[in-house]
Design an enzyme around this catalytic site. Structure first.
Site, short mmCIF file in Angstrom:
data_model
loop_
_atom_site.label_atom_id
_atom_site.label_comp_id
_atom_site.label_asym_id
_atom_site.label_seq_id
_atom_site.Cartn_x
_atom_site.Cartn_y
_atom_site.Cartn_z
N GLY A 41 2.72 2.29 10.91
CA GLY A 41 3.65 3.41 10.78
C GLY A 41 4.34 3.78 12.08
CD GLU B 105 -2.86 5.38 6.85
OE1 GLU B 105 -2.85 5.45 5.60
OE2 GLU B 105 -1.93 4.87 7.51
CD GLU C 66 -3.25 -2.48 7.31
OE1 GLU C 66 -2.13 -2.66 6.80
OE2 GLU C 66 -3.93 -1.48 7.08
CG HIS D 67 -5.77 1.83 5.31
ND1 HIS D 67 -5.33 2.75 6.23
CD2 HIS D 67 -4.75 0.96 5.12
CE1 HIS D 67 -4.08 2.45 6.57
NE2 HIS D 67 -3.71 1.37 5.91
CB SER E 5 5.50 -1.82 11.98
OG SER E 5 5.11 -0.48 12.25
CE LYS F 189 -0.18 3.15 4.82
NZ LYS F 189 -0.01 3.22 6.27
CG ASN G 102 -1.74 1.21 1.40
OD1 ASN G 102 -1.79 2.04 0.50
ND2 ASN G 102 -2.42 1.34 2.54
P1 13P Z 1 3.21 0.42 7.76
O1 13P Z 1 3.75 -0.84 7.15
O2 13P Z 1 3.91 1.65 7.31
O3 13P Z 1 3.05 0.31 9.24
O4 13P Z 1 1.70 0.57 7.17
C1 13P Z 1 0.83 -0.48 7.24
C2 13P Z 1 -0.39 -0.14 6.47
O5 13P Z 1 -1.16 0.71 6.87
C3 13P Z 1 -0.64 -0.87 5.22
O6 13P Z 1 -1.92 -0.63 4.75
#
Ligand code: 13P
Length: 249
Positions: free
Chosen positions: A172, A96, A166, A94, A212, A11, A9
């Site tokens: 992150g 976010e 997740e 997601h 992560s 982002k 992803n």
């Molecule tokens: P990170 O791997 O940066 O923690 O992000 C995970 C994520 O949100 C994948 O959709």
């Protein structure tokens, strides 16, 4: 035996030129790969990515869609539109999108239905916050997200759904759920889907872990019984680290 699925992803990272560089780096390193690989770049790189990925086994996905086909929704993109530029997948729900853009379970459910009606495969994300984990309501939260997100989804459509667990506190932050913590929730998800549908569907369901995931922790996470892949954020932005995760399978 479920085949592992590793998705990246991206982002809101990578302009068009950067995307071309990353895709060529990933393509060049795709030897001896045992898993299904999916790239989810930003909308602006999808059409080019689709051209660059032609003839490869690598799948392509978008990071969101609107639940309507067309209309006066300034700034939004529909399932038909991402399909028309070559996507086979879309990430929905997601954390976010839920937290920053106020997406509700109901809205996510509408998006899942729309994506499936356009023959797209969905990576459906769920997960609890740190506060929820510390209050011991992880399974309640995740269970509710699954029930509401999958409401009205027919058994035969479940083969087109991947669930990505997740935990929000691991995204992150560099804090990964331990393999045991992740496995416990993955097993809970599989059992819940078994109750909502049947065992055949839950046995075949791909459940990815995200939060992560790095080359250093990927193989331990991916060796858990119910962890069928990874949804990778930060570590998918460089070919070397993404390939190392792919090869940890
Ligand atoms: P990170 O791997 O940066 O923690 O992000 C995970 C994520 O949100 C994948 O959709």
């Amino acid at each position: 035996m479920r085949k592992k699925v590793i998705a990246g992803n991206w982002k809101m990272h990578m302009d068009l030129n950067e995307s071309i560089g990353l895709i060529s780096g990933i393509k060049n390193g795709m030897t001896n790969v045992n898993s299904k690989v999916i790239l989810c770049p930003p909308y602006t790189s999808l059409e080019t990515a689709s051209t660059l990925l032609k003839g490869t086994e690598i799948g392509l996905g978008a990071q969101n869609i609107h639940f309507e086909d067309t209309g006066a929704f300034t700034g939004e993109v529909s399932a038909k539109m991402i399909k028309s530029v070559g996507c086979q997948y879309v990430i929905l729900g997601h954390s976010e999108r839920r937290a920053i853009f106020n997406e509700s379970d109901e809205m996510i459910n509408k998006k899942i239905k729309k994506a499936l009606s356009e023959d797209l495969n969905v990576i459906f994300c769920i997960g609890e916050t740190l506060e929820q984990r510390e209050s011991n309501v992880t399974k309640d939260v995740v269970g509710k997200q699954i029930k509401l997100g999958l409401e009205g989804i027919a058994p035969e459509q479940m083969k087109n759904i991947i669930i990505a667990y997740e935990p929000v506190w691991a995204i992150g932050t560099g804090k990964t759920a331990s393999p045991e913590q992740a496995q416990e929730v993955h097993l809970f998800i599989r059992e819940l889907v078994g109750q909502l549908y049947n065992n055949e569907i839950s046995d075949e369901l791909i459940i990815q872990y995200g939060g992560s995931v790095k080359p250093a922790n990927a193989s331990e996470l991916l060796s858990q019984n119910d962890i069928d892949g990874a949804l990778v954020g930060g570590a998918c932005l460089e070919a070397e680290s993404f390939l190392a995760i792919i090869k940890a399978v």
